[in-house]
Scaffold this motif. Sequence first.
Motif, short mmCIF file in Angstrom:
data_model
loop_
_atom_site.label_atom_id
_atom_site.label_comp_id
_atom_site.label_asym_id
_atom_site.label_seq_id
_atom_site.Cartn_x
_atom_site.Cartn_y
_atom_site.Cartn_z
N GLU A 73 0.84 -1.00 -0.09
CA GLU A 73 -0.01 -0.02 0.04
C GLU A 73 0.78 1.24 0.05
O GLU A 73 1.84 1.35 0.98
CB GLU A 73 -1.05 0.03 1.15
CG GLU A 73 -1.87 1.32 1.41
CD GLU A 73 -2.83 1.17 2.54
OE1 GLU A 73 -3.21 2.15 3.04
OE2 GLU A 73 -3.80 0.28 2.42
N VAL A 74 0.59 2.10 -0.97
CA VAL A 74 1.50 3.34 -1.02
C VAL A 74 0.49 4.62 -0.89
O VAL A 74 -0.51 4.82 -1.44
CB VAL A 74 2.17 3.71 -2.52
CG1 VAL A 74 3.56 3.72 -2.19
CG2 VAL A 74 1.90 2.44 -3.35
N CYS A 75 0.94 5.50 -0.06
CA CYS A 75 0.27 6.79 -0.11
C CYS A 75 1.17 7.74 -0.63
O CYS A 75 2.27 8.14 0.02
CB CYS A 75 -0.04 7.04 1.46
SG CYS A 75 -1.12 8.52 1.93
N VAL A 76 0.38 8.74 -1.43
CA VAL A 76 1.25 9.43 -2.40
C VAL A 76 0.57 10.81 -2.66
O VAL A 76 -0.63 11.09 -2.42
CB VAL A 76 1.63 8.84 -3.88
CG1 VAL A 76 2.41 7.70 -3.71
CG2 VAL A 76 0.39 8.77 -4.58
N GLN A 77 1.49 11.78 -2.91
CA GLN A 77 0.92 13.10 -3.57
C GLN A 77 0.96 12.99 -5.17
O GLN A 77 2.01 12.79 -5.45
CB GLN A 77 1.71 14.25 -3.26
CG GLN A 77 1.47 14.65 -1.68
CD GLN A 77 0.14 15.30 -1.15
OE1 GLN A 77 -0.77 15.28 -2.29
NE2 GLN A 77 0.00 15.87 -0.03
N GLY A 78 -0.24 13.07 -5.72
CA GLY A 78 -0.19 13.02 -7.04
C GLY A 78 -0.55 11.32 -7.61
O GLY A 78 0.24 10.67 -8.35
N ILE A 79 -1.92 11.21 -7.42
CA ILE A 79 -2.33 9.65 -7.63
C ILE A 79 -2.12 9.27 -8.97
O ILE A 79 -1.97 8.10 -9.29
CB ILE A 79 -3.67 9.65 -6.95
CG1 ILE A 79 -4.03 7.87 -6.73
CG2 ILE A 79 -4.78 10.06 -7.82
CD1 ILE A 79 -3.34 7.44 -5.51
N LYS A 80 -2.52 10.29 -9.83
CA LYS A 80 -2.60 9.82 -11.55
C LYS A 80 -1.06 9.40 -11.82
O LYS A 80 -1.15 8.68 -12.76
CB LYS A 80 -3.25 10.99 -12.30
CG LYS A 80 -4.70 11.09 -12.12
CD LYS A 80 -5.32 12.31 -12.98
CE LYS A 80 -6.95 12.57 -12.59
NZ LYS A 80 -7.22 13.69 -13.49
N LYS A 81 -0.19 10.49 -11.53
CA LYS A 81 1.09 10.10 -11.96
C LYS A 81 1.65 8.80 -11.35
O LYS A 81 2.21 8.25 -12.22
CB LYS A 81 1.91 11.33 -11.61
CG LYS A 81 3.29 11.22 -12.17
CD LYS A 81 4.17 12.39 -11.89
CE LYS A 81 5.57 12.48 -12.49
NZ LYS A 81 6.44 13.70 -12.35
N ALA A 82 1.30 8.71 -10.11
CA ALA A 82 1.91 7.39 -9.32
C ALA A 82 1.15 6.35 -10.28
O ALA A 82 2.03 5.12 -10.54
CB ALA A 82 1.27 7.42 -8.08
N ARG A 83 0.02 6.29 -10.50
CA ARG A 83 -0.75 5.03 -11.15
C ARG A 83 0.08 4.93 -12.52
O ARG A 83 0.22 3.77 -13.04
CB ARG A 83 -2.24 5.18 -11.43
CG ARG A 83 -3.00 4.26 -12.05
CD ARG A 83 -4.35 4.36 -11.95
NE ARG A 83 -5.18 3.16 -12.46
CZ ARG A 83 -6.46 2.82 -12.60
NH1 ARG A 83 -7.33 3.86 -11.75
NH2 ARG A 83 -6.84 1.89 -13.09
N PHE A 84 0.23 6.07 -13.33
CA PHE A 84 0.83 5.94 -14.51
C PHE A 84 2.17 5.37 -14.61
O PHE A 84 2.57 4.28 -15.14
CB PHE A 84 1.19 7.22 -15.13
CG PHE A 84 1.66 7.16 -16.47
CD1 PHE A 84 1.10 7.19 -17.55
CD2 PHE A 84 3.16 7.41 -16.51
CE1 PHE A 84 1.85 6.94 -18.75
CE2 PHE A 84 3.78 7.43 -17.68
CZ PHE A 84 3.24 7.16 -18.92
N VAL A 85 3.01 5.66 -13.36
CA VAL A 85 4.20 4.91 -13.23
C VAL A 85 4.21 3.43 -13.15
O VAL A 85 4.89 2.58 -13.38
CB VAL A 85 4.97 5.87 -12.07
CG1 VAL A 85 6.14 4.80 -11.67
CG2 VAL A 85 5.42 7.15 -12.45
N LEU A 86 3.26 3.10 -12.02
CA LEU A 86 3.11 1.47 -11.70
C LEU A 86 2.75 0.75 -12.88
O LEU A 86 3.08 -0.34 -13.23
CB LEU A 86 2.09 1.39 -10.48
CG LEU A 86 2.32 2.14 -9.33
CD1 LEU A 86 1.10 2.20 -8.25
CD2 LEU A 86 3.47 1.20 -8.47
N GLU A 87 1.72 1.34 -13.74
CA GLU A 87 1.23 0.54 -14.79
C GLU A 87 1.81 0.60 -16.36
O GLU A 87 1.99 -0.40 -16.71
CB GLU A 87 -0.41 1.06 -15.18
CG GLU A 87 -1.23 0.80 -14.04
CD GLU A 87 -2.76 1.28 -14.19
OE1 GLU A 87 -3.57 0.84 -13.46
OE2 GLU A 87 -2.72 1.98 -15.12
N ASN A 88 2.70 1.53 -16.41
CA ASN A 88 3.32 1.86 -17.70
C ASN A 88 4.80 1.71 -17.46
O ASN A 88 5.62 1.51 -18.73
CB ASN A 88 2.84 3.23 -18.42
CG ASN A 88 1.39 3.28 -18.75
OD1 ASN A 88 0.89 2.71 -19.77
ND2 ASN A 88 0.79 3.77 -17.74
#
Length: 304
Positions: free
Chosen positions: A229-244
């Motif tokens: 579980e990660v808690c971040v600032q900038g959820i959209k960018k974080a998801r992009f990094v994880l998936e792409n």
Amino acid sequence: MDYILQTRKLNKIINGKKIISDLDIHINKGEIYGFLGANGAGKTTVMKMLLNLNKPTSGTIELFGKELTSTSYESLKKIGSIIEFPVFYEELNGESNLKLHCKYMGYDNMSEIGRVLELLQLTEAAKKPVKQYSLGMRQRLGIARAILAKPDLLILDEPTNGLDPIGMKYLRELFCMLRDEWGITIMISTHILSEIENIVDTIGIISHGKLLKEISSNELKKSNKPYIEVCVQGIKKARFVLENMLNLSHVEVIDENRIKIYDSKVTVQEIAKAFVLQEVEILSITKETKSLEDYFMHIIGENK
């Protein structure tokens, strides 16, 4: 599938109140079945019905493939049990209590008495009157009595009551030995989930007299996969990094700051490194493993 014990639409009404409601349980031969529920959930009431100590209001119980009736003496002889607190002849010693049980059960192999006393670490206390036994010793003597005649099925209601952590650990090992070496099927009720989490083959969760879930330990392990579980600032960018960039496919956005990652191929360190390189601010990052208690609370919460 043939079960060593099963119930169909089991109901119990006491003083106009439904205590047990349409209960269907299924216990396979040679397994340890954990019967889980809070105090007052109905565990003891069910176990008393399974042993013919209480009669169901409706529904059926099958033991060893035969329906339980008031004359099912042969089926009941194949069961060892502890319900609530075991009762003994207080003035007699532990060994004498077990001898009386052998006579009552029509079991002639008295040499087994010494063996079960040793198994339950009661050899030194065998000649002491039971009235001098501690709560934990009484519980262990109750288990010795329950396994003495080598039953096919053990029904144990809160068997670790009064035991210290060392005693509980020893009993867990004993139950596994009884299953694996003696071939005994065991049904254990408890409200302390950590006591049996690592030894059960199947669990049944009961709440307010209803069976909410019955699941094998293998199914439970699959459904309780560990996650990061990660808690971040900038959820959209974080998801992009994880998936792409990390090519992770099992990513779940929980809210505007939290993401859960269920891919076992990635480590906490790899995720943290990728976020740092892509300037994603990490507020927290943890690896979580769900326990049986987590699963239990989830099931109970869903059915409130």
